[in-house]
Design a protein around this motif. Structure first.
Motif, PDB file in Angstrom:
ATOM      1  N   LYS A   1     -61.887-109.443  -8.643  1.00 52.45           N
ATOM      2  CA  LYS A   1     -61.579-110.483  -9.466  1.00 52.45           C
ATOM      3  C   LYS A   1     -61.839-110.795  -8.817  1.00 52.45           C
ATOM      4  O   LYS A   1     -60.237-111.213  -7.753  1.00 52.45           O
ATOM      5  CB  LYS A   1     -61.789-110.209 -10.588  1.00 52.45           C
ATOM      6  CG  LYS A   1     -62.535-109.105 -11.364  1.00 52.45           C
ATOM      7  CD  LYS A   1     -63.997-108.619 -11.504  1.00 52.45           C
ATOM      8  CE  LYS A   1     -64.301-108.166 -12.908  1.00 52.45           C
ATOM      9  NZ  LYS A   1     -65.578-108.533 -13.211  1.00 52.45           N
ATOM     10  N   ALA A   2     -62.742-112.581  -8.732  1.00 52.46           N
ATOM     11  CA  ALA A   2     -61.780-113.701  -8.210  1.00 52.46           C
ATOM     12  C   ALA A   2     -61.771-115.103  -8.974  1.00 52.46           C
ATOM     13  O   ALA A   2     -63.429-115.001  -9.960  1.00 52.46           O
ATOM     14  CB  ALA A   2     -62.005-114.282  -6.727  1.00 52.46           C
TER      15      ALA A   2
ATOM     16  N   TYR B   1     -62.966-103.237  -4.557  1.00 53.86           N
ATOM     17  CA  TYR B   1     -63.879-103.876  -5.165  1.00 53.86           C
ATOM     18  C   TYR B   1     -62.324-105.128  -5.997  1.00 53.86           C
ATOM     19  O   TYR B   1     -61.462-104.964  -6.554  1.00 53.86           O
ATOM     20  CB  TYR B   1     -63.791-102.937  -6.960  1.00 53.86           C
ATOM     21  CG  TYR B   1     -64.104-103.738  -7.776  1.00 53.86           C
ATOM     22  CD1 TYR B   1     -65.439-103.598  -8.363  1.00 53.86           C
ATOM     23  CD2 TYR B   1     -63.117-103.652  -9.053  1.00 53.86           C
ATOM     24  CE1 TYR B   1     -66.054-104.013  -9.094  1.00 53.86           C
ATOM     25  CE2 TYR B   1     -64.187-104.201 -10.634  1.00 53.86           C
ATOM     26  CZ  TYR B   1     -65.452-104.742 -10.677  1.00 53.86           C
ATOM     27  OH  TYR B   1     -65.779-104.965 -11.639  1.00 53.86           O
TER      28      TYR B   1
ATOM     29  N   GLY C   1     -70.002-108.478  -8.229  1.00 55.43           N
ATOM     30  CA  GLY C   1     -69.261-107.645  -9.480  1.00 55.43           C
ATOM     31  C   GLY C   1     -69.346-106.022  -9.476  1.00 55.43           C
ATOM     32  O   GLY C   1     -69.479-104.659  -9.933  1.00 55.43           O
ATOM     33  N   ARG C   2     -70.071-105.885  -7.832  1.00 60.12           N
ATOM     34  CA  ARG C   2     -70.371-104.111  -7.180  1.00 60.12           C
ATOM     35  C   ARG C   2     -68.399-103.476  -6.630  1.00 60.12           C
ATOM     36  O   ARG C   2     -68.182-104.576  -5.854  1.00 60.12           O
ATOM     37  CB  ARG C   2     -71.394-104.475  -6.738  1.00 60.12           C
ATOM     38  CG  ARG C   2     -72.372-104.607  -7.803  1.00 60.12           C
ATOM     39  CD  ARG C   2     -73.783-104.676  -6.847  1.00 60.12           C
ATOM     40  NE  ARG C   2     -74.078-104.846  -5.290  1.00 60.12           N
ATOM     41  CZ  ARG C   2     -74.128-104.776  -4.572  1.00 60.12           C
ATOM     42  NH1 ARG C   2     -73.692-103.705  -4.123  1.00 60.12           N
ATOM     43  NH2 ARG C   2     -74.260-105.997  -3.570  1.00 60.12           N
ATOM     44  N   ALA C   3     -68.808-102.264  -6.783  1.00 59.99           N
ATOM     45  CA  ALA C   3     -68.073-101.693  -5.344  1.00 59.99           C
ATOM     46  C   ALA C   3     -68.509-101.830  -4.186  1.00 59.99           C
ATOM     47  O   ALA C   3     -69.920-101.474  -4.308  1.00 59.99           O
ATOM     48  CB  ALA C   3     -67.826-100.973  -6.311  1.00 59.99           C
TER      49      ALA C   3
END
Lengths: 326, 329
Positions: free
Chosen positions: A194-195, A192, A321-323
């Motif tokens: 974020k960037a 998972y 935005g998903r695992a």
């Protein structure tokens, strides 16, 4: 004499050139870069011949070393493998998983020596930590944190800033740490991330990636091209019977501080970690010896594929935005 | 006029620190202690030279104005409701609650009784954090883009390893401090959480390793490592760190990096001996002043405690669903 040809004559090409020049049984026979001017300047500096074409280079070398920007790796690696050459290719293996697959298949088909240049495995702090973890020094690993980065990298043509070419901070930068984690802890079950990669910020990229490993450990990787405080790496591996940590900002073997104008102006501090052999040398020496003896390189083409696959999954997570399960 | 305070339960080890803070504060009188473990109440009463009450009811029937509640996490709710019904102001140990309904009931009880409910978030009082906040609000790093926090520690054991009483493991224990700092710093709520947990440290039926990823209302993203991952030989109890990444630069805070390194041959250990400000004291001092009628400044409200605990609760939901989940308001 093992004859080597280098493709891509930027920072990494020069780094590799220096390493080969320290090997008495290796000759860099020719070099190649699609920027003719840069190739000429490089050739002059190192007294080496510029190949007229890729075929010219392939005709005169046994080992091809690819140091181009990521998005051109496959374009050079595939014909070199086809021509039966031993190939060492800078990380990441390729920009897309499809290109990685092509390279893996070509290597399998031709059965040529191939090594993705995950040089981090030859950095003594990371290598020592890997072996310690493998030998059970911290027991069962529970949590790992790794950090890598500094300010935004500048290169000719600014290709790092082009996500389509570099893959941003995840594919270009923390692939080092992702490969080390796969090497040291084994397979990842889920990622998972974020960037800032897709925020259209000029020369800023940052990521925080969480990994769940098949062995139950949890990992965290920070990659930054946002930190004007200079390039820094650190890691810690926590297990049920101990912890290993390293921080390049704290463990500094040599530091020089100088004033810019020799007088009272603002100063610059440069930390160093001097050693008798540099990791690029050790990495390339390992590959050359594999080519000479027929041994299998310790970093396989599949390792290169798996690192890209994990990085692209992290990018997909940051985008959707998903695992992402692997 | 001294503020008269009672302590309800010493189950949480922070009660000892708060008792010391009350004893050291010229504006406080520690009137007494009650605990469902009456032997503990008596031992602590002797230690802090105060009275042991034989029940929470008798403590609340005394002339105290306020209580500090340091029970097991899941027992905060009934004790807060009892104290509120007795008209006492409350400082409740974190996490405020282990279930959203408990939290709502606590907030409603305090409001209904007209008492003030606060959450024990001493990290807000750290001068390093307050300076970080000033720097960021003054634009030192430009626009804030991301946050990276840690609040690692070691396993306290006991009821902390009983998910019924603790409401979880490491993630329930160590998420709320830094989640609260992130809310305080940005002025924005945490709206979405993704979490991974593990138990490779202690191999128990509770999480000892926890990594949360959070998204704030304003789009800032953040991670928080709330693992009990400090080894037994670690030179101190753990850490609270927070890094802020902005368009113009980075601020990195290591809240307790104000220490001497002590190579203690007698103990065979290397220790960090902290010499910075005593944030528990600063927090308890503001609590006393607010109870006495002063205006609240940094003290965290019941609502703040609720919002932070809701992040940990969402974390457990995310672990179950293996996907990011919204934080319930």
């Amino acid at each position: 004499m093992t004859k080597v040809g280098i493709i891509g004559l930027g920072t990494m090409g020069a780094q590799h050139m220096d390493a080969y020049r320290a090997m008495p049984d290796v000759e860099v026979t020719a070099v190649y870069d699609h920027h003719a001017e840069r190739a000429q300047a490089f050739a002059q500096k190192y007294s080496v011949r510029v190949a007229e074409s890729l075929n010219d280079l392939l005709d005169h070398c046994e080992v091809i070393d690819i140091c181009t920007p990521t998005y051109r790796h496959a374009e050079y690696a595939l014909p070199a493998i086809e021509a039966g050459k031993a190939v060492v290719c800078e990380k990441p293996l390729a920009r897309t998983l499809e290109d990685c697959e092509r390279i893996v298949n070509a290597v399998k088909q031709r059965n040529t020596p191939f090594m993705p240049a995950h040089v981090l495995r030859f950095f003594p702090e990371y290598r020592t930590a890997h072996h310690l973890v493998q030998s059970g020094a911290v027991g069962t690993v529970a949590a790992v944190r790794m950090r890598r980065g500094g300010d935004f990298p500048r290169a000719k043509s600014d290709w790092y800033a082009d996500f389509g070419k570099s893959g941003g901070v995840i594919l270009d930068l923390i692939i080092h740490d992702l490969d080390w984690l796969l090497w040291t802890l084994g397979a990842v079950e889920r990622v998972y991330a974020k960037a800032l990669t897709f925020r259209n910020l000029t020369h800023l990229d940052y990521t925080l990636v969480t990994l769940k490993f098949k062995n139950g450990a949890v990992g965290h990787v920070e990659g930054t091209w946002c930190d004007p405080g200079g390039f820094k790496v650190n890691f810690e591996v926590c297990g049920d019977s101990g912890m290993l940590e390293y921080d390049s900002a704290r463990q500094v073997a040599l530091q020089i501080a100088t004033r810019a104008d020799g007088g009272t102006g603002g100063g610059v501090q440069v930390p160093e970690s001097p050693a008798t052999q540099n990791p690029y040398y050790l990495e390339l020496r390992h590959f050359i010896e594999c080519v000479q003896t027929g041994q299998t390189p310790e970093i396989t083409v599949e390792d290169g594929y798996n690192a890209v696959r994990l990085a692209l999954a992290a990018i997909e997570s940051a985008q959707t935005g998903r695992a992402i399960a692997l | 006029m001294k503020v008269k305070v009672g302590i309800m339960s010493f189950a949480h080890l922070h009660a000892d620190s708060y008792a010391h803070c009350l004893k050291a504060n010229p504006n406080a009188e520690l009137v007494g202690i009650a605990d469902h473990d009456s032997a503990r109440a008596q031992a602590k009463a002797r230690e802090f030279e105060t009275q042991a009450f034989d029940s929470y009811e008798s403590l609340l029937a005394s002339d105290i104005q306020a209580v500090i509640i340091c029970s097991e996490n899941a027992r905060h709710a009934p004790l807060v409701q009892m104290a509120a019904a007795s008209g006492k102001h409350i400082l409740c140990e974190k996490p405020l609650m282990t279930k959203l309904d408990d939290g709502k009931a606590m907030l409603a009880a305090a409001q209904g009784a007209g008492v003030q409910l606060f959450t024990a978030f001493p990290c807000r009082f750290s001068p390093a954090f307050q300076q970080m906040m000033r720097l960021i609000h003054a634009g030192a790093i430009g626009e804030l883009l991301a946050l990276r926090g840690t609040n690692r520690g070691s396993n306290p054991g006991g009821w902390f390893n009983d998910p019924e009483l603790a409401g979880g493991g490491a993630m329930m224990d160590h998420t709320v401090h830094v989640a609260d700092l992130m809310r305080r710093l940005t002025g924005h709520e945490i709206v979405e959480v993704y979490a991974e947990t593990g138990n490779n440290m202690f191999h128990g039926a509770f999480d000892d390793t926890a990594m949360l990823t959070m998204t704030l209302q304003n789009g800032v993203f953040a991670t928080l490592d709330s693992s009990w991952s400090r080894p037994k030989t670690f030179p101190t109890w753990g850490d609270v760190t927070l890094a802020a990444i902005g368009t113009r630069g980075v601020v990195e805070m290591d809240m307790f990096a104000q220490y001497l390194v002590y190579y203690d041959d007698r103990a065979g250990r290397v220790k960090q001996l902290f010499w910075g400000d005593h944030i528990d004291y600063l927090m308890v001092d503001e609590f006393l002043r607010v109870v006495a009628g002063a205006e609240r400044q940094a003290l965290a409200t019941g609502e703040d405690g609720y919002r932070a605990a809701a992040v940990a609760i969402a974390g457990y939901e995310s672990v179950k669903r293996r996907e990011p989940v919204p934080v319930q308001a």
